[in-house]
Design a protein around this motif. Structure first.
Motif, PDB file in Angstrom:
ATOM      1  N   ASP A  37      10.843 -18.960  73.615  1.00 21.85           N
ATOM      2  CA  ASP A  37       9.811 -18.541  72.662  1.00 21.85           C
ATOM      3  C   ASP A  37       8.491 -19.121  73.130  1.00 21.85           C
ATOM      4  O   ASP A  37       8.430 -20.276  73.537  1.00 21.85           O
ATOM      5  CB  ASP A  37      10.121 -19.060  71.254  1.00 21.85           C
ATOM      6  CG  ASP A  37      11.380 -18.463  70.682  1.00 21.85           C
ATOM      7  OD1 ASP A  37      11.496 -17.226  70.682  1.00 21.85           O
ATOM      8  OD2 ASP A  37      12.254 -19.239  70.252  1.00 21.85           O
ATOM      9  N   GLN A  38       7.431 -18.315  73.040  1.00 19.71           N
ATOM     10  CA  GLN A  38       6.130 -18.747  73.551  1.00 19.71           C
ATOM     11  C   GLN A  38       5.028 -18.207  72.651  1.00 19.71           C
ATOM     12  O   GLN A  38       5.092 -17.072  72.196  1.00 19.71           O
ATOM     13  CB  GLN A  38       5.971 -18.208  74.965  1.00 19.71           C
ATOM     14  CG  GLN A  38       4.724 -18.618  75.666  1.00 19.71           C
ATOM     15  CD  GLN A  38       4.782 -18.218  77.124  1.00 19.71           C
ATOM     16  OE1 GLN A  38       5.541 -18.759  77.890  1.00 19.71           O
ATOM     17  NE2 GLN A  38       3.965 -17.260  77.508  1.00 19.71           N
ATOM     18  N   ASP A  39       4.010 -19.026  72.403  1.00 20.22           N
ATOM     19  CA  ASP A  39       2.856 -18.647  71.595  1.00 20.22           C
ATOM     20  C   ASP A  39       1.586 -18.882  72.392  1.00 20.22           C
ATOM     21  O   ASP A  39       1.478 -19.866  73.123  1.00 20.22           O
ATOM     22  CB  ASP A  39       2.786 -19.484  70.307  1.00 20.22           C
ATOM     23  CG  ASP A  39       3.945 -19.212  69.375  1.00 20.22           C
ATOM     24  OD1 ASP A  39       4.263 -18.029  69.162  1.00 20.22           O
ATOM     25  OD2 ASP A  39       4.525 -20.188  68.865  1.00 20.22           O
ATOM     26  N   LEU A  40       0.613 -17.995  72.229  1.00 18.15           N
ATOM     27  CA  LEU A  40      -0.698 -18.134  72.855  1.00 18.15           C
ATOM     28  C   LEU A  40      -1.708 -18.390  71.747  1.00 18.15           C
ATOM     29  O   LEU A  40      -1.842 -17.586  70.824  1.00 18.15           O
ATOM     30  CB  LEU A  40      -1.053 -16.868  73.626  1.00 18.15           C
ATOM     31  CG  LEU A  40      -2.415 -16.844  74.314  1.00 18.15           C
ATOM     32  CD1 LEU A  40      -2.486 -17.935  75.377  1.00 18.15           C
ATOM     33  CD2 LEU A  40      -2.660 -15.484  74.936  1.00 18.15           C
ATOM     34  N   GLU A  41      -2.407 -19.524  71.840  1.00 16.83           N
ATOM     35  CA  GLU A  41      -3.387 -19.905  70.826  1.00 16.83           C
ATOM     36  C   GLU A  41      -4.787 -19.863  71.432  1.00 16.83           C
ATOM     37  O   GLU A  41      -5.027 -20.453  72.479  1.00 16.83           O
ATOM     38  CB  GLU A  41      -3.092 -21.320  70.315  1.00 16.83           C
ATOM     39  CG  GLU A  41      -1.710 -21.473  69.732  1.00 16.83           C
ATOM     40  CD  GLU A  41      -1.314 -22.928  69.561  1.00 16.83           C
ATOM     41  OE1 GLU A  41      -2.195 -23.808  69.561  1.00 16.83           O
ATOM     42  OE2 GLU A  41      -0.110 -23.178  69.442  1.00 16.83           O
ATOM     43  N   ASP A  42      -5.696 -19.170  70.787  1.00 18.04           N
ATOM     44  CA  ASP A  42      -7.098 -19.086  71.220  1.00 18.04           C
ATOM     45  C   ASP A  42      -7.248 -18.562  72.641  1.00 18.04           C
ATOM     46  O   ASP A  42      -8.245 -18.818  73.295  1.00 18.04           O
ATOM     47  CB  ASP A  42      -7.793 -20.447  71.106  1.00 18.04           C
ATOM     48  CG  ASP A  42      -7.807 -20.980  69.684  1.00 18.04           C
ATOM     49  OD1 ASP A  42      -7.896 -20.153  68.754  1.00 18.04           O
ATOM     50  OD2 ASP A  42      -7.728 -22.203  69.506  1.00 18.04           O
ATOM     51  N   GLY A  43      -6.258 -17.877  73.154  1.00 19.27           N
ATOM     52  CA  GLY A  43      -6.330 -17.322  74.494  1.00 19.27           C
ATOM     53  C   GLY A  43      -6.299 -18.349  75.612  1.00 19.27           C
ATOM     54  O   GLY A  43      -6.446 -18.003  76.773  1.00 19.27           O
ATOM     55  N   GLU A  44      -6.094 -19.627  75.282  1.00 18.02           N
ATOM     56  CA  GLU A  44      -6.139 -20.671  76.303  1.00 18.02           C
ATOM     57  C   GLU A  44      -4.973 -21.651  76.250  1.00 18.02           C
ATOM     58  O   GLU A  44      -4.651 -22.266  77.255  1.00 18.02           O
ATOM     59  CB  GLU A  44      -7.446 -21.458  76.190  1.00 18.02           C
ATOM     60  CG  GLU A  44      -8.667 -20.612  76.469  1.00 18.02           C
ATOM     61  CD  GLU A  44      -9.950 -21.413  76.394  1.00 18.02           C
ATOM     62  OE1 GLU A  44      -9.879 -22.655  76.392  1.00 18.02           O
ATOM     63  OE2 GLU A  44     -11.007 -20.785  76.329  1.00 18.02           O
ATOM     64  N   VAL A  45      -4.364 -21.827  75.099  1.00 22.14           N
ATOM     65  CA  VAL A  45      -3.295 -22.813  74.938  1.00 22.14           C
ATOM     66  C   VAL A  45      -1.976 -22.081  74.741  1.00 22.14           C
ATOM     67  O   VAL A  45      -1.844 -21.250  73.857  1.00 22.14           O
ATOM     68  CB  VAL A  45      -3.568 -23.740  73.730  1.00 22.14           C
ATOM     69  CG1 VAL A  45      -2.419 -24.715  73.541  1.00 22.14           C
ATOM     70  CG2 VAL A  45      -4.881 -24.480  73.913  1.00 22.14           C
ATOM     71  N   VAL A  46      -1.016 -22.394  75.598  1.00 20.26           N
ATOM     72  CA  VAL A  46       0.316 -21.810  75.497  1.00 20.26           C
ATOM     73  C   VAL A  46       1.266 -22.920  75.067  1.00 20.26           C
ATOM     74  O   VAL A  46       1.262 -24.009  75.635  1.00 20.26           O
ATOM     75  CB  VAL A  46       0.777 -21.220  76.844  1.00 20.26           C
ATOM     76  CG1 VAL A  46       2.197 -20.690  76.733  1.00 20.26           C
ATOM     77  CG2 VAL A  46      -0.178 -20.147  77.313  1.00 20.26           C
ATOM     78  N   SER A  47       2.058 -22.633  74.047  1.00 20.32           N
ATOM     79  CA  SER A  47       3.072 -23.588  73.623  1.00 20.32           C
ATOM     80  C   SER A  47       4.368 -22.827  73.403  1.00 20.32           C
ATOM     81  O   SER A  47       4.366 -21.625  73.170  1.00 20.32           O
ATOM     82  CB  SER A  47       2.646 -24.307  72.338  1.00 20.32           C
ATOM     83  OG  SER A  47       2.491 -23.372  71.285  1.00 20.32           O
ATOM     84  N   GLY A  48       5.464 -23.533  73.513  1.00 19.52           N
ATOM     85  CA  GLY A  48       6.728 -22.852  73.318  1.00 19.52           C
ATOM     86  C   GLY A  48       7.920 -23.746  73.517  1.00 19.52           C
ATOM     87  O   GLY A  48       7.791 -24.955  73.711  1.00 19.52           O
ATOM     88  N   THR A  49       9.074 -23.109  73.476  1.00 12.72           N
ATOM     89  CA  THR A  49      10.335 -23.793  73.697  1.00 12.72           C
ATOM     90  C   THR A  49      11.240 -22.901  74.527  1.00 12.72           C
ATOM     91  O   THR A  49      11.100 -21.676  74.519  1.00 12.72           O
ATOM     92  CB  THR A  49      11.067 -24.101  72.378  1.00 12.72           C
ATOM     93  OG1 THR A  49      11.362 -22.871  71.719  1.00 12.72           O
ATOM     94  CG2 THR A  49      10.248 -24.990  71.468  1.00 12.72           C
ATOM     95  N   TYR A  50      12.111 -23.520  75.255  1.00  7.28           N
ATOM     96  CA  TYR A  50      13.198 -22.782  75.873  1.00  7.28           C
ATOM     97  C   TYR A  50      14.453 -23.637  75.768  1.00  7.28           C
ATOM     98  O   TYR A  50      14.387 -24.862  75.704  1.00  7.28           O
ATOM     99  CB  TYR A  50      12.908 -22.336  77.308  1.00  7.28           C
ATOM    100  CG  TYR A  50      12.498 -23.393  78.292  1.00  7.28           C
ATOM    101  CD1 TYR A  50      13.438 -24.023  79.090  1.00  7.28           C
ATOM    102  CD2 TYR A  50      11.163 -23.730  78.453  1.00  7.28           C
ATOM    103  CE1 TYR A  50      13.063 -24.977  80.024  1.00  7.28           C
ATOM    104  CE2 TYR A  50      10.770 -24.684  79.391  1.00  7.28           C
ATOM    105  CZ  TYR A  50      11.734 -25.300  80.166  1.00  7.28           C
ATOM    106  OH  TYR A  50      11.356 -26.239  81.084  1.00  7.28           O
ATOM    107  N   SER A  51      15.578 -22.958  75.676  1.00  4.99           N
ATOM    108  CA  SER A  51      16.841 -23.669  75.522  1.00  4.99           C
ATOM    109  C   SER A  51      17.949 -22.895  76.212  1.00  4.99           C
ATOM    110  O   SER A  51      17.806 -21.704  76.496  1.00  4.99           O
ATOM    111  CB  SER A  51      17.174 -23.850  74.039  1.00  4.99           C
ATOM    112  OG  SER A  51      17.362 -22.594  73.417  1.00  4.99           O
TER     113      SER A  51
END
Length: 98
Positions: free
Chosen positions: A33-47
């Motif tokens: 799962d991945q999220d893009l915040e403000d077009g510059e910050v990517v956060s997420g998880t993988y398992s």
């Protein structure tokens, strides 16, 4: 996309480290799962789930400070300190080329 590739390569490296388990790798047990915040910050998880049934996860962020593991039971602790995002970052080699 680069982070997905990094996650996929990590899984391949994990499988390669255990050649006897490559044939038993269940791709249905892999989640990202991945999220893009403000077009510059990517956060997420993988398992993923190992052939032995153990579930591993990585929670990460990639921003102006690089790619950092925030929490994980798959990344070993360094000098007794678990990953918390403050341990430094993985910097892109693309930056060194410029």
């Amino acid at each position: 996309m680069k982070l997905f590739l990094l996650a996929a390569l990590s899984l391949v490296a994990l499988a390669a480290a255990r050649p006897d388990s490559v044939l038993n790798l269940d791709l249905d047990g892999i989640h990202h799962d991945q999220d893009l915040e403000d077009g510059e910050v990517v956060s997420g998880t993988y398992s993923w789930t190992s052939p032995e049934g153990e579930e591993f996860f990585v929670r990460y962020v990639a921003d102006e400070n690089g790619y950092r593991v925030l929490e994980s039971n798959a990344v070993p602790a360094s000098e007794g300190v678990a990953a918390d995002g403050q341990q430094g970052s993985f910097v892109s080699f693309e930056e060194e080329d410029n």
